[in-house]
Design a protein around this motif. Structure first.
Motif, PDB file in Angstrom:
ATOM      1  N   CYS A  11     -21.402  -6.932  63.989  1.00 41.90           N
ATOM      2  CA  CYS A  11     -22.000  -5.611  63.803  1.00 41.90           C
ATOM      3  C   CYS A  11     -21.318  -4.830  62.682  1.00 41.90           C
ATOM      4  CB  CYS A  11     -21.885  -4.815  65.100  1.00 41.90           C
ATOM      5  SG  CYS A  11     -22.730  -5.602  66.465  1.00 41.90           S
ATOM      6  N   GLY A  26     -23.866  -1.363  68.303  1.00 44.40           N
ATOM      7  CA  GLY A  26     -23.840  -2.085  69.571  1.00 44.40           C
ATOM      8  C   GLY A  26     -22.846  -1.528  70.567  1.00 44.40           C
ATOM      9  N   ASP A  27     -21.950  -0.638  70.129  1.00 42.72           N
ATOM     10  CA  ASP A  27     -20.997  -0.042  71.073  1.00 42.72           C
ATOM     11  C   ASP A  27     -21.716   0.904  72.027  1.00 42.72           C
ATOM     12  OD1 ASP A  27     -18.757  -1.327  70.153  1.00 42.72           O
ATOM     13  OD2 ASP A  27     -17.984   0.377  69.011  1.00 42.72           O
ATOM     14  N   TYR A  50     -25.984   4.004  73.281  1.00 42.63           N
ATOM     15  CA  TYR A  50     -25.476   2.893  72.482  1.00 42.63           C
ATOM     16  C   TYR A  50     -26.076   2.955  71.080  1.00 42.63           C
ATOM     17  CZ  TYR A  50     -29.788   0.510  74.000  1.00 42.63           C
ATOM     18  OH  TYR A  50     -31.081   0.185  74.276  1.00 42.63           O
ATOM     19  N   ILE A  85     -15.364   4.895  73.553  1.00 42.94           N
ATOM     20  CA  ILE A  85     -16.077   3.622  73.572  1.00 42.94           C
ATOM     21  C   ILE A  85     -15.839   2.989  74.940  1.00 42.94           C
ATOM     22  CG2 ILE A  85     -16.299   1.356  72.503  1.00 42.94           C
ATOM     23  CD1 ILE A  85     -14.983   2.730  69.979  1.00 42.94           C
ATOM     24  N   ASN A  88     -19.796  -2.610  74.985  1.00 43.75           N
ATOM     25  CA  ASN A  88     -20.801  -2.896  73.966  1.00 43.75           C
ATOM     26  C   ASN A  88     -21.961  -3.648  74.608  1.00 43.75           C
ATOM     27  OD1 ASN A  88     -20.580  -5.890  73.480  1.00 43.75           O
ATOM     28  ND2 ASN A  88     -18.469  -5.288  72.998  1.00 43.75           N
TER      29      ASN A  88
END
Length: 105
Positions: A11, A26-27, A50, A85, A88
């Motif tokens: 990513c 994608g996180d 996300y 975060i 993912n």
């Protein structure tokens, strides 16, 4: 050591946070803050979403898992120490479902 890498899980970096960690496409992130409307405090919130990349628009977007807050200014002018975060979408697919269920209840 060798590792198998799935091409779809590679990513782009979206942002470097003030603590020198990085947010990637994608996180799954959570953002905590206070929502105000024209500087009038309304409420505190925790929002989850996300990050995706839209190749047609050539931009990153945050897919909200609830309607708690508009993500328009999370990355622009926000205090990024409030961004966390939590996983993912490739390694933590179950987390998205758990978060959606938690939001429904």
């Amino acid at each position: 050591n060798t590792y198998e890498v799935f091409a779809e899980s590679v990513c782009r970096c979206v942002k470097c946070l003030s603590d020198n960690s990085y947010v990637f496409e994608g996180d799954i992130i959570q953002y905590e803050g206070d929502y105000d409307d024209f500087c009038v405090y309304i409420r505190s919130f925790v929002a989850t979403g996300y990050i995706i990349y839209d190749s047609d628009k050539q931009s990153f977007f945050i897919v909200e898992l609830d309607d708690t807050f508009s993500w328009d200014d999370v990355f622009i002018g926000s205090n990024d120490s409030d961004i966390r975060i939590i996983g993912n979408i490739y390694d933590n697919t179950e987390l998205i479902e758990e978060l959606r269920e938690a939001i429904k209840s």
